[in-house]
Enzyme design. Structure first.
Site, mmCIF file in Angstrom:
data_model
loop_
_atom_site.group_PDB
_atom_site.id
_atom_site.type_symbol
_atom_site.label_atom_id
_atom_site.label_comp_id
_atom_site.label_asym_id
_atom_site.label_seq_id
_atom_site.Cartn_x
_atom_site.Cartn_y
_atom_site.Cartn_z
ATOM 1 N N HIS A 75 8.178 1.669 8.171
ATOM 2 C CA HIS A 75 7.962 2.120 6.793
ATOM 3 C C HIS A 75 7.963 0.926 5.839
ATOM 4 O O HIS A 75 7.138 0.856 4.925
ATOM 5 C CB HIS A 75 9.048 3.116 6.387
ATOM 6 C CG HIS A 75 8.997 3.516 4.952
ATOM 7 N ND1 HIS A 75 7.963 4.238 4.407
ATOM 8 C CD2 HIS A 75 9.866 3.279 3.934
ATOM 9 C CE1 HIS A 75 8.196 4.441 3.118
ATOM 10 N NE2 HIS A 75 9.335 3.858 2.812
ATOM 11 N N GLN A 77 7.119 -2.179 6.464
ATOM 12 C CA GLN A 77 5.868 -2.923 6.623
ATOM 13 C C GLN A 77 4.724 -2.200 5.919
ATOM 14 O O GLN A 77 3.912 -2.817 5.226
ATOM 15 C CB GLN A 77 5.555 -3.119 8.110
ATOM 16 C CG GLN A 77 4.320 -3.940 8.371
ATOM 17 C CD GLN A 77 4.446 -5.371 7.895
ATOM 18 O OE1 GLN A 77 5.528 -5.929 7.820
ATOM 19 N NE2 GLN A 77 3.328 -5.977 7.546
ATOM 20 N N HIS A 79 4.970 -0.109 3.403
ATOM 21 C CA HIS A 79 5.221 -0.189 1.962
ATOM 22 C C HIS A 79 4.785 -1.548 1.414
ATOM 23 O O HIS A 79 4.139 -1.627 0.367
ATOM 24 C CB HIS A 79 6.709 0.061 1.705
ATOM 25 C CG HIS A 79 7.035 0.533 0.339
ATOM 26 N ND1 HIS A 79 6.527 1.677 -0.211
ATOM 27 C CD2 HIS A 79 7.840 -0.010 -0.602
ATOM 28 C CE1 HIS A 79 7.007 1.832 -1.430
ATOM 29 N NE2 HIS A 79 7.794 0.815 -1.694
#
Length: 99
Positions: A75, A77, A79
């Site tokens: 998540h 990465q 984001h």
């Protein structure tokens, strides 16, 4: 590196990326180009911090230390990458509006 340690770094990446994203979205609404430039610089500083955290994970892996990746790390990465894309889009739009 344990899954918990990788998750903590993931939380750092999410936090820095989230701060950058907030500045970029605020930026798009100001209509003030000087303020836009300032917010992009602030967002860039947040993204540098996110990259430093990401680099810590990469260095661990490069040293041969297994990094157990969990959903939080994935998540983080995601984001970071979407925030980088948002920065590029907003910077381009500002350039277009300046003309």
């Amino acid at each position: 590196m344990t899954k918990e340690e990788a998750s903590m770094i993931g939380f750092e990446i999410v936090a820095y990326s989230g701060d950058a994203r907030s500045k970029l979205v605020e930026n798009a609404k100001t209509g003030n180009f000087d303020k836009c430039d300032q917010l992009i610089e602030e967002a860039n500083a947040c993204l540098v911090d996110a990259h430093k955290s990401q680099t810590e994970l990469l260095q661990q892996e490069a040293r041969g230390n297994h990094v157990e990746v969990g959903f939080i790390t994935v998540h983080a990465q995601d984001h970071l990458m979407t925030t980088l894309l948002l920065k590029d889009i907003i910077s381009t739009l500002i350039d277009v509006y300046k003309k």
